[in-house]
Design a protein around this motif. Structure first.
Motif, PDB file in Angstrom:
ATOM      1  N   PRO A 292       0.825  -1.206   0.000  1.00  0.00           N
ATOM      2  CA  PRO A 292       0.000   0.000   0.000  1.00  0.00           C
ATOM      3  C   PRO A 292       0.862   1.261   0.000  1.00  0.00           C
ATOM      4  O   PRO A 292       2.022   1.236   0.415  1.00  0.00           O
ATOM      5  N   THR A 293       0.286   2.347  -0.470  1.00  0.00           N
ATOM      6  CA  THR A 293       0.940   3.646  -0.364  1.00  0.00           C
ATOM      7  C   THR A 293       0.691   4.200   1.030  1.00  0.00           C
ATOM      8  O   THR A 293      -0.166   3.702   1.786  1.00  0.00           O
ATOM      9  N   LEU A 294       1.419   5.251   1.367  1.00  0.00           N
ATOM     10  CA  LEU A 294       1.224   5.903   2.662  1.00  0.00           C
ATOM     11  C   LEU A 294      -0.206   6.385   2.816  1.00  0.00           C
ATOM     12  O   LEU A 294      -0.829   6.230   3.885  1.00  0.00           O
ATOM     13  N   GLU A 295      -0.761   6.952   1.756  1.00  0.00           N
ATOM     14  CA  GLU A 295      -2.123   7.485   1.841  1.00  0.00           C
ATOM     15  C   GLU A 295      -3.159   6.377   1.965  1.00  0.00           C
ATOM     16  O   GLU A 295      -4.234   6.592   2.550  1.00  0.00           O
ATOM     17  N   GLU A 296      -2.874   5.198   1.441  1.00  0.00           N
ATOM     18  CA  GLU A 296      -3.808   4.080   1.589  1.00  0.00           C
ATOM     19  C   GLU A 296      -3.839   3.554   3.020  1.00  0.00           C
ATOM     20  O   GLU A 296      -4.860   3.045   3.484  1.00  0.00           O
ATOM     21  N   TRP A 297      -2.726   3.664   3.727  1.00  0.00           N
ATOM     22  CA  TRP A 297      -2.666   3.161   5.090  1.00  0.00           C
ATOM     23  C   TRP A 297      -3.546   3.968   6.054  1.00  0.00           C
ATOM     24  O   TRP A 297      -4.237   3.388   6.904  1.00  0.00           O
ATOM     25  N   LYS A 298      -3.496   5.263   5.970  1.00  0.00           N
ATOM     26  CA  LYS A 298      -4.026   6.113   7.040  1.00  0.00           C
ATOM     27  C   LYS A 298      -5.492   5.858   7.392  1.00  0.00           C
ATOM     28  O   LYS A 298      -5.831   5.729   8.575  1.00  0.00           O
ATOM     29  N   PRO A 299      -6.431   5.764   6.432  1.00  0.00           N
ATOM     30  CA  PRO A 299      -7.830   5.547   6.824  1.00  0.00           C
ATOM     31  C   PRO A 299      -8.090   4.161   7.408  1.00  0.00           C
ATOM     32  O   PRO A 299      -9.099   3.959   8.086  1.00  0.00           O
ATOM     33  N   VAL A 300      -7.204   3.217   7.162  1.00  0.00           N
ATOM     34  CA  VAL A 300      -7.382   1.857   7.683  1.00  0.00           C
ATOM     35  C   VAL A 300      -7.322   1.846   9.203  1.00  0.00           C
ATOM     36  O   VAL A 300      -8.070   1.102   9.862  1.00  0.00           O
ATOM     37  N   PHE A 301      -6.469   2.658   9.781  1.00  0.00           N
ATOM     38  CA  PHE A 301      -6.288   2.624  11.226  1.00  0.00           C
ATOM     39  C   PHE A 301      -7.572   2.995  11.971  1.00  0.00           C
ATOM     40  O   PHE A 301      -7.987   2.312  12.910  1.00  0.00           O
ATOM     41  N   GLU A 302      -8.204   4.074  11.563  1.00  0.00           N
ATOM     42  CA  GLU A 302      -9.436   4.495  12.240  1.00  0.00           C
ATOM     43  C   GLU A 302     -10.522   3.429  12.106  1.00  0.00           C
ATOM     44  O   GLU A 302     -11.226   3.125  13.079  1.00  0.00           O
ATOM     45  N   GLU A 303     -10.647   2.856  10.918  1.00  0.00           N
ATOM     46  CA  GLU A 303     -11.664   1.829  10.701  1.00  0.00           C
ATOM     47  C   GLU A 303     -11.412   0.589  11.551  1.00  0.00           C
ATOM     48  O   GLU A 303     -12.349  -0.096  11.974  1.00  0.00           O
ATOM     49  N   ALA A 304     -10.146   0.305  11.835  1.00  0.00           N
ATOM     50  CA  ALA A 304      -9.793  -0.879  12.611  1.00  0.00           C
ATOM     51  C   ALA A 304      -9.751  -0.617  14.115  1.00  0.00           C
ATOM     52  O   ALA A 304      -9.448  -1.522  14.890  1.00  0.00           O
ATOM     53  N   GLY A 305     -10.030   0.617  14.524  1.00  0.00           N
ATOM     54  CA  GLY A 305     -10.087   0.913  15.947  1.00  0.00           C
ATOM     55  C   GLY A 305      -8.790   1.410  16.552  1.00  0.00           C
ATOM     56  O   GLY A 305      -8.553   1.218  17.754  1.00  0.00           O
ATOM     57  N   TRP A 306      -7.973   2.080  15.739  1.00  0.00           N
ATOM     58  CA  TRP A 306      -6.709   2.619  16.226  1.00  0.00           C
ATOM     59  C   TRP A 306      -6.647   4.121  16.019  1.00  0.00           C
ATOM     60  O   TRP A 306      -7.186   4.650  15.048  1.00  0.00           O
ATOM     61  N   HIS A 307      -5.960   4.782  16.918  1.00  0.00           N
ATOM     62  CA  HIS A 307      -5.675   6.215  16.781  1.00  0.00           C
ATOM     63  C   HIS A 307      -4.240   6.370  16.303  1.00  0.00           C
ATOM     64  O   HIS A 307      -3.314   5.751  16.851  1.00  0.00           O
ATOM     65  N   LEU A 308      -4.038   7.148  15.245  1.00  0.00           N
ATOM     66  CA  LEU A 308      -2.698   7.402  14.719  1.00  0.00           C
ATOM     67  C   LEU A 308      -2.080   8.538  15.532  1.00  0.00           C
ATOM     68  O   LEU A 308      -2.348   9.709  15.305  1.00  0.00           O
ATOM     69  N   ALA A 309      -1.220   8.171  16.478  1.00  0.00           N
ATOM     70  CA  ALA A 309      -0.600   9.156  17.355  1.00  0.00           C
ATOM     71  C   ALA A 309       0.565   9.875  16.681  1.00  0.00           C
ATOM     72  O   ALA A 309       0.957  10.963  17.110  1.00  0.00           O
ATOM     73  N   GLY A 310       1.131   9.264  15.634  1.00  0.00           N
ATOM     74  CA  GLY A 310       2.227   9.898  14.914  1.00  0.00           C
ATOM     75  C   GLY A 310       2.757   8.993  13.826  1.00  0.00           C
ATOM     76  O   GLY A 310       2.534   7.776  13.859  1.00  0.00           O
ATOM     77  N   HIS A 311       3.405   9.584  12.828  1.00  0.00           N
ATOM     78  CA  HIS A 311       4.096   8.781  11.826  1.00  0.00           C
ATOM     79  C   HIS A 311       5.454   9.409  11.558  1.00  0.00           C
ATOM     80  O   HIS A 311       5.599  10.618  11.492  1.00  0.00           O
ATOM     81  N   HIS A 312       6.461   8.535  11.410  1.00  0.00           N
ATOM     82  CA  HIS A 312       7.853   8.954  11.375  1.00  0.00           C
ATOM     83  C   HIS A 312       8.516   8.386  10.118  1.00  0.00           C
ATOM     84  O   HIS A 312       8.625   7.166   9.974  1.00  0.00           O
ATOM     85  N   PRO A 313       8.963   9.237   9.196  1.00  0.00           N
ATOM     86  CA  PRO A 313       9.571   8.760   7.942  1.00  0.00           C
ATOM     87  C   PRO A 313      10.883   8.002   8.175  1.00  0.00           C
ATOM     88  O   PRO A 313      11.662   8.327   9.079  1.00  0.00           O
ATOM     89  N   ILE A 314      11.113   6.977   7.345  1.00  0.00           N
ATOM     90  CA  ILE A 314      12.351   6.191   7.332  1.00  0.00           C
ATOM     91  C   ILE A 314      12.866   6.215   5.893  1.00  0.00           C
ATOM     92  O   ILE A 314      12.089   6.044   4.956  1.00  0.00           O
ATOM     93  N   SER A 315      14.181   6.370   5.708  1.00  0.00           N
ATOM     94  CA  SER A 315      14.709   6.661   4.373  1.00  0.00           C
ATOM     95  C   SER A 315      14.932   5.429   3.498  1.00  0.00           C
ATOM     96  O   SER A 315      14.917   5.539   2.271  1.00  0.00           O
TER      97      SER A 315
END
Length: 329
Positions: A292-315
């Motif tokens: 998945p792309t980064l943008e595809e991931w984000k809405p999945v968390f809320e639907e699955a019952g998680w709060h996205l507290a932060g995201h940290h890029p890795i190179s």
């Protein structure tokens, strides 16, 4: 010689150099050159019980890519040595870990062959490579975040070599660890590493499928969950939602979930793909895994019952990220 032919010669010889970089790591050549300086080829081969002619040819392949320079039987670091030394685990992942997969591409791409367990990779080699990849590119992002968290029992999904659990329990004397991996080769590597670290009384390694977890007594009390380089295994989307919901259920005391993975690149031209990213995406396409792309991931968390507290890029790989998730109320 035409420019086209020169380029193809370079591609051909550098393909061999990729295998040579991986082999040089395993036989200790990088360490010897980094710490002891110029290397006598025959003496190095004799000291390590290696065939001298094979060692000479290995260094010639490395010299073709300017990883080393050779003169009068002596080998020295070349212009690309430092970069190859830092990225040797990426070559190991591709050549040793996925060597059989890439060497059988014509068969694996045929749709009639893509049923059941249709490909093989070396789980132990991948675990060793990922241990170094974590140390070089992922831990500098992971450690500052995890050091700020309060936890007493950590589980690692897809624990690989077990290095992350060893690191966390060493730095926090009261913490217990649980490693979960589906691959027998990874379990063997992790179990051995934990024993060698003297932590078998605090870290347990178990076999389990992260995409189909069932409640177990040892999951109770886990307050920190980590998972690196396998988040894509949860996909496609509907399965990702289901897996993330299930994780909440089987780890009832969870406070933090650090989920780190590569995401599919979308902005690079073919010639500009960063190191590792093309091989990673190619291999997973052949295996039938959806990245998945980064943008595809984000809405999945809320639907699955998680709060996205932060995201940290890795190179490395490019567009990788560590998500910090907490259970939604």
């Amino acid at each position: 010689m035409s420019r086209t032919n020169a380029t193809m010669t370079e591609v051909y010889n550098h393909a061999l150099a990729a295998w040579a970089i991986s082999a040089a790591w395993e036989i200790g050549a990088f360490e010897e050159l980094r710490e002891a300086g110029p290397l006598d080829t025959d003496a190095f081969a004799a000291d390590r019980g290696l065939d001298a002619r094979s060692v000479h040819e290995l260094f010639r392949a490395l010299a073709a890519a300017d990883v080393v320079s050779r003169e009068h039987g002596k080998v020295r670091p070349g212009p690309n040595f430092d970069e190859a030394d830092r990225g040797k685990s990426l070559f190991h992942w591709m050549t040793r870990g996925c060597g059989e997969l890439f060497s059988t591409l014509p068969d694996l791409m045929r749709t009639d062959n893509r049923t059941g367990s249709f490909y093989r990779r070396d789980a132990a080699a991948i675990s060793v490579a990922c241990r170094e990849i974590n140390a070089q590119w992922w831990n500098p992002v992971f450690l500052p975040v995890v050091n700020e968290l309060d936890f007493t029992y950590v589980a690692d999904l897809g624990c690989g070599s077990g290095e992350r659990l060893i690191q966390l329990t060493r730095t926090r004397p009261g913490v217990r660890g649980l490693g979960i991996d589906m691959a027998g080769g990874a379990i063997d590597v992790a179990t051995k590493s934990v024993a060698e670290a003297g932590l078998s009384d605090r870290i347990r390694i178990t076999q389990g499928d992260a995409t189909a977890l069932e409640p177990r007594p040892e999951y109770a009390g886990v307050d920190l969950l980590t998972s690196f380089m396998m988040g894509h295994d949860f996909w496609p989307r509907a399965e990702a939602v289901a897996s993330l919901r299930r994780i909440r259920e089987v780890f009832p005391d969870l406070k933090h979930f650090l989920l780190a993975d590569a995401t599919r690149t979308t902005t690079y031209a073919d010639r500009d793909m960063p190191i590792f990213s093309m091989a990673f995406e190619f291999a997973h396409a052949v295996m039938g895994d959806y990245l998945p792309t980064l943008e595809e991931w984000k809405p999945v968390f809320e639907e699955a019952g998680w709060h996205l507290a932060g995201h940290h890029p890795i190179s490395v790989p490019a567009d990788s990220v560590m998500f910090h998730l907490t259970p939604a109320e």
